[in-house]
Design a protein around this motif. Sequence first.
Motif, short mmCIF file in Angstrom:
data_model
loop_
_atom_site.label_atom_id
_atom_site.label_comp_id
_atom_site.label_asym_id
_atom_site.label_seq_id
_atom_site.Cartn_x
_atom_site.Cartn_y
_atom_site.Cartn_z
N ALA A 175 0.82 -1.21 0.00
CA ALA A 175 0.00 0.00 0.00
C ALA A 175 0.86 1.26 0.00
CB ALA A 175 -0.93 -0.01 1.21
N ILE A 176 1.94 1.24 0.76
CA ILE A 176 2.81 2.40 0.86
C ILE A 176 3.43 2.75 -0.49
CG2 ILE A 176 5.05 3.17 1.78
CD1 ILE A 176 4.28 1.91 4.43
N VAL A 177 3.83 1.72 -1.24
CA VAL A 177 4.47 1.96 -2.54
C VAL A 177 3.55 2.76 -3.47
CG1 VAL A 177 5.31 0.85 -4.65
CG2 VAL A 177 5.97 -0.05 -2.42
N VAL A 178 2.28 2.37 -3.51
CA VAL A 178 1.33 3.04 -4.39
C VAL A 178 1.05 4.46 -3.91
CG1 VAL A 178 -1.00 3.00 -5.35
CG2 VAL A 178 0.28 0.88 -5.09
N PHE A 179 0.76 4.60 -2.63
CA PHE A 179 0.44 5.92 -2.10
C PHE A 179 1.65 6.85 -2.11
CE2 PHE A 179 -3.00 3.42 0.06
CZ PHE A 179 -4.03 3.99 -0.65
N ALA A 180 2.87 6.26 -2.17
CA ALA A 180 4.09 7.07 -2.24
C ALA A 180 4.40 7.49 -3.67
CB ALA A 180 5.27 6.29 -1.67
N GLY A 181 3.60 7.04 -4.62
CA GLY A 181 3.85 7.38 -6.01
C GLY A 181 5.11 6.74 -6.55
N TRP A 182 5.48 5.59 -6.03
CA TRP A 182 6.66 4.83 -6.48
C TRP A 182 7.95 5.62 -6.30
CZ3 TRP A 182 1.86 4.62 -8.53
CH2 TRP A 182 1.27 3.36 -8.60
N SER A 183 7.95 6.53 -5.35
CA SER A 183 9.13 7.34 -5.05
C SER A 183 9.79 6.84 -3.76
CB SER A 183 8.73 8.81 -4.86
OG SER A 183 9.75 9.54 -4.21
N PRO A 184 11.13 6.63 -3.76
CA PRO A 184 11.81 6.20 -2.53
C PRO A 184 11.60 7.15 -1.36
CG PRO A 184 13.25 5.89 -4.42
CD PRO A 184 12.05 6.65 -4.92
N TRP A 185 11.58 8.45 -1.63
CA TRP A 185 11.35 9.42 -0.55
C TRP A 185 9.92 9.32 -0.04
CZ3 TRP A 185 15.58 11.11 1.48
CH2 TRP A 185 16.73 11.28 0.70
N GLY A 186 8.98 9.08 -0.94
CA GLY A 186 7.60 8.88 -0.49
C GLY A 186 7.45 7.60 0.31
#
Length: 293
Positions: free
Chosen positions: A212-223
Amino acid sequence: MIGWTTLLLLMSAATPILFAALGEAIAERSGVLNLGVEGMMITGALAGFAAAHATGSPLAGFVAGALAGAAISLIFGVLTQYLLTNQVATGLALTMFGLGLTAMFGRPYEGVKAPSMPGGPLGVNWAIWLGLALVPVTWFVLNRTRRGLILRGVGENHDAAHALGYKVRLVRLVAIAIGGAMAGIGGAYVSIATVLQWTEGMTAGAGWIALAIVVFAGWSPWGVLAGAWLFGGVAVLQLRLQAAGVAVPVQLLSMAPYLATIVVLVIISARQKYRGRGSAAPGSLGRPFHATR
């Protein structure tokens, strides 16, 4: 103001999620949707605990966890990239396989204590700092290196990448193995540095939260880092509420990872159907690659 103890608890709670989510972000950047993160984490948790217990070295445990996570992830890789099985179904099967496998082989380790991890001068173990260091490293590799740009190109349009001569399947297998290794490290952290013993199903949905975090982070390492710390904050808040005598329904906590995963699948499907200029999702995410030559 957040106290130092609370901050340490937050960092520790976020670390296994951070490892797993960073690994999944790399895999998804290559165009692969692997829902087997939970299975890879629990496999890494058992392998890491067993190795640490046998050698007395937490470092050996983390290495074993990474190798176990990578090995089981390659099963997913071969099935989806060469036999062209459905990625969602195969990932779910991988999770069930990992949970069943560790339940069977983990019985001899129940009740056994893990060797303690030495803390640094600030009282934080080295694995936490490693997780934090991997965030800028992952960003740099994906955005500023040739290999990272090739991986992203494969994820955006695998047909175009194939036409340019890049080996799509090999790139994706490497990304899948890296994701599996990092998920395995996250699982090993749970058994070696957090719970300090082996317990069946001890990852408790952490893999689903990482997805879930990967998607909500927009596939950004910082996100991903922000999302992992947010999860760590929720975990610490739960502990504080329990310490204050506020009851948190166990059923609510148990269903949260699976509810989040359903939401993630809906978002991925919607983004693939209505992909616009502002979408961060890789263009080939979840799509099978059919080589023409």
